[in-house]
Design an enzyme around this catalytic site. Structure first.
Site, PDB file in Angstrom:
ATOM      1  N   LYS A  36       2.609  14.990  18.201  1.00 39.49           N
ATOM      2  CA  LYS A  36       3.355  16.069  17.761  1.00 39.49           C
ATOM      3  C   LYS A  36       3.973  16.930  18.805  1.00 39.49           C
ATOM      4  O   LYS A  36       5.017  17.815  18.522  1.00 39.49           O
ATOM      5  CB  LYS A  36       2.318  16.939  17.149  1.00 39.49           C
ATOM      6  CG  LYS A  36       1.278  17.715  17.779  1.00 39.49           C
ATOM      7  CD  LYS A  36       0.490  18.249  16.944  1.00 39.49           C
ATOM      8  CE  LYS A  36      -0.971  18.956  17.696  1.00 39.49           C
ATOM      9  NZ  LYS A  36      -1.754  19.649  16.877  1.00 39.49           N
ATOM     10  N   ARG A 131     -11.136  26.726  12.189  1.00 38.42           N
ATOM     11  CA  ARG A 131      -9.610  26.237  11.876  1.00 38.42           C
ATOM     12  C   ARG A 131      -9.891  25.592  10.585  1.00 38.42           C
ATOM     13  O   ARG A 131     -10.616  25.889   9.666  1.00 38.42           O
ATOM     14  CB  ARG A 131      -9.133  25.661  12.940  1.00 38.42           C
ATOM     15  CG  ARG A 131      -7.357  25.707  12.609  1.00 38.42           C
ATOM     16  CD  ARG A 131      -6.683  24.934  13.665  1.00 38.42           C
ATOM     17  NE  ARG A 131      -6.719  23.699  13.377  1.00 38.42           N
ATOM     18  CZ  ARG A 131      -5.928  22.672  14.255  1.00 38.42           C
ATOM     19  NH1 ARG A 131      -5.133  22.916  15.129  1.00 38.42           N
ATOM     20  NH2 ARG A 131      -6.094  21.205  13.904  1.00 38.42           N
TER      21      ARG A 131
END
Length: 358
Positions: A36, A131
């Site tokens: 990514k 998260r």
């Protein structure tokens, strides 16, 4: 127009991947190489495949599609828990999906039945970083319930993420939470779930012989691509940091005060800048800014340089203490933090040049 430019050393990236594959394979840990940072750059992805990486991890489906269209073979793991609007593409393009919601698991299952495709799921568990993931205290029973209802989709593992939001470091204690949940689920479901419990920052537990033995999947991007560990705040000593180098061009050289003259408000990015009065200083302006990089993540090769600040288009450098003299048209080299590299790859204004054999 050659600058600003990223020099991407494919040989060193490959060597980093090979070293991590060797380290992890000795512990029977699967490496998911994360692309990514590079927007799924096909050239870099093929380099990882050449190094022996089997599975690639990506957070954006567009990047996975880009790799597929450029003949990069899977399997692909979707790292970011998917949006409901992209679930159909997620099932069609990927092989393993990280999830955290019961409803999403059932939606994926319906789509998988529609396309008669077996899809694997990693159910994420929050062990404290805040998260993604179901809170660890209710994870076991929820995942057990979901697993028993799925038809085509299959929960093949559990996972966690630390460091990215709350900055929580991985420890033997918080990873053992996953081991306990795995043991419970394996007993109830007659499975052997994998634990996707590692990332770049977790490498330190291997180095210190503190990694629980049942952790058997690591998702690593930064360590391979930069040789650094942002959460652990270190260069990884057995990996190369000369993998991705930024060069930017000097467009102004001047001698100015170190403190602005006049009433100070916020800068162009909405921040309140702070300046130390060091008198008049030698300064360079580079033709690169916050649209292209995170200026706080620039690490000059000339260690006597001080990165002062950046606007959207310009970065200001103090070179008063340097032994070198700089002129308009010179280029400066930088190592990059993860955040700076991420933004540089994202910017269409930063050229990429690939080095294969150096």
């Amino acid at each position: 127009m050659d600058f600003p430019k990223l020099f991407v050393n494919l040989k060193k990236i490959r060597e980093n991947a090979e070293k991590l594959l060797e380290t992890l394979s000795k512990l029977n840990i699967e490496l998911v190489a994360v692309t990514k940072l590079t927007l799924g750059d096909p050239i870099i992805a093929k380099t990882l495949k050449d190094a022996g990486v089997i599975k690639l991890g990506e957070s954006r489906l567009k990047n996975i599609k880009r790799m597929i269209e450029n003949n990069v073979p899977g399997p692909f793991q979707l790292l970011r828990i998917p949006m409901p609007s992209e679930l159909e593409d997620a099932v069609l393009l990927t092989d393993e999906i990280l999830i955290s919601e019961e409803k999403v698991a059932y939606m994926i299952d319906e789509i998988a039945k529609k396309y008669d495709k077996n899809i694997e799921l990693i159910y994420m568990i929050d062990v404290g970083d805040l998260r993604e993931g179901i809170w660890y205290e209710k994870a076991a029973y929820t995942i057990e319930k979901v697993a028993k209802k799925l038809k085509m989709a299959k929960i093949v593992g559990i996972g966690t993420n630390v460091g990215c939001f709350g900055g929580v470091l991985p420890t033997k204690e918080n990873l053992n939470i996953l081991v306990e949940i795995k043991d419970y689920l394996d007993g109830k479901l007659n499975t052997n779930l994998k634990i996707s419990g590692g990332s770049t920052v977790t490498l330190s537990l291997i180095e210190n012989n503190e990694l629980p033995s049942k952790i058997n999947q690591f998702r690593i991007g930064e360590g391979i691509l930069l040789g650094t560990d942002a959460t652990g705040n270190r260069d990884i000593p057995y990996l190369s940091q000369d993998t991705i180098i930024l060069e930017a061009e000097v467009v102004e050289v001047d001698y100015k005060p170190s403190v602005p003259v006049g009433e100070v408000g916020r800068d162009s990015m909405g921040r309140i800048p702070h300046f130390e009065d060091l008198g008049w200083r030698n300064r360079i302006i580079l033709a690169i800014g916050e649209q292209d990089i995170d200026s706080s993540g620039l690490k000059p090769f000339d260690e006597k340089l001080k990165v002062l600040h950046a606007s959207s288009d310009h970065t200001i450098i103090d070179y008063t203490d340097s032994n070198k003299k700089y002129s308009i048209g010179d280029t400066l080299k930088f190592h990059l933090s993860y955040g700076a590299a991420l933004r540089a790859f994202t910017s269409p204004f930063v050229k990429k040049e690939y080095i294969k054999n150096a």
